[in-house]
Design a protein around this motif. Structure first.
Motif, PDB file in Angstrom:
ATOM      1  N   ALA A  50       0.839  -1.206   0.000  1.00  0.00           N
ATOM      2  CA  ALA A  50       0.000   0.000   0.000  1.00  0.00           C
ATOM      3  C   ALA A  50       0.870   1.250   0.000  1.00  0.00           C
ATOM      4  N   ALA A  55      -0.171   5.047  -1.065  1.00  0.00           N
ATOM      5  CA  ALA A  55      -1.185   5.266  -0.024  1.00  0.00           C
ATOM      6  C   ALA A  55      -0.492   5.447   1.315  1.00  0.00           C
ATOM      7  N   THR A  59      -3.969  10.247   7.714  1.00  0.00           N
ATOM      8  CA  THR A  59      -3.993  11.606   7.191  1.00  0.00           C
ATOM      9  C   THR A  59      -3.575  12.606   8.249  1.00  0.00           C
ATOM     10  N   ASN A 119      -6.552   6.759   6.625  1.00  0.00           N
ATOM     11  CA  ASN A 119      -6.700   7.118   5.228  1.00  0.00           C
ATOM     12  C   ASN A 119      -7.489   5.996   4.546  1.00  0.00           C
ATOM     13  N   ALA A 121      -7.944   5.210   1.469  1.00  0.00           N
ATOM     14  CA  ALA A 121      -7.223   4.550   0.373  1.00  0.00           C
ATOM     15  C   ALA A 121      -6.264   3.494   0.922  1.00  0.00           C
ATOM     16  N   TYR A 122      -5.607   3.816   2.019  1.00  0.00           N
ATOM     17  CA  TYR A 122      -4.663   2.881   2.630  1.00  0.00           C
ATOM     18  C   TYR A 122      -5.397   1.653   3.177  1.00  0.00           C
ATOM     19  N   ASN A 124      -8.394   0.518   2.479  1.00  0.00           N
ATOM     20  CA  ASN A 124      -9.018  -0.255   1.404  1.00  0.00           C
ATOM     21  C   ASN A 124      -7.988  -1.101   0.667  1.00  0.00           C
ATOM     22  N   PHE A 125      -6.803  -0.530   0.430  1.00  0.00           N
ATOM     23  CA  PHE A 125      -5.745  -1.266  -0.261  1.00  0.00           C
ATOM     24  C   PHE A 125      -5.330  -2.484   0.559  1.00  0.00           C
TER      25      PHE A 125
END
Length: 141
Positions: A50, A55, A59, A119, A121-122, A124-125
């Motif tokens: 990730a 990612a 945040t 985050n 995106a992180y 989910n990855f």
């Protein structure tokens, strides 16, 4: 002596803050067959993938919130201590004591109130990576 204790406490807090949340895996047949050591290695691999993909884990980190709170506490304590010290005739000593006390107070407040923001995106990855390996992620802790 008091400042040394504050530095030690801040170092321990920074290490705890850096740990961050991690995925919680459902004990399905795949997890039971590979075991916890392999699962931890797979989590680590998915996290690295990730990050390699760009990612970032959080945040806004807890460590940043703790550092900000500590600095604010030190500044407020130093100012208050300088004023109190000026009244009693030793503004320098008052500022030093106020800064140490304020930093300690700010550190403790920040440690127990700051939260890192995951985050999406992180997470989910990492979730997808683990799912492709056969795991079921139930959430993050």
């Amino acid at each position: 002596m008091r400042i040394r204790g504050t530095i030690v406490a801040m170092s321990v807090g920074a290490l705890v803050a850096c740990a961050g949340p991690k995925p919680v895996l459902y004990p399905n047949a795949h997890l039971q067959s590979v075991g916890s050591e392999t699962a931890e290695a797979d989590i680590k691999d998915c996290r690295q993938m990730a990050e390699s993909a760009g990612a970032e884990q959080a945040t806004g980190g807890k460590a940043g919130g703790v550092a900000k709170s500590t600095a604010m506490g030190a500044g407020i304590g130093a100012a208050s201590g300088a004023v109190g010290g000026a009244i009693t005739g030793s503004p320098g000593l008052g500022a030093a004591i106020g800064a140490a006390s304020g930093a300690t107070w700010g550190f403790l407040v920040g440690l127990f109130t700051s939260k890192s923001k995951d985050n999406p995106a992180y997470t989910n990855f990492v979730n997808r990576c683990l799912q492709e390996k056969g795991y079921e992620v139930t959430g993050w802790n």
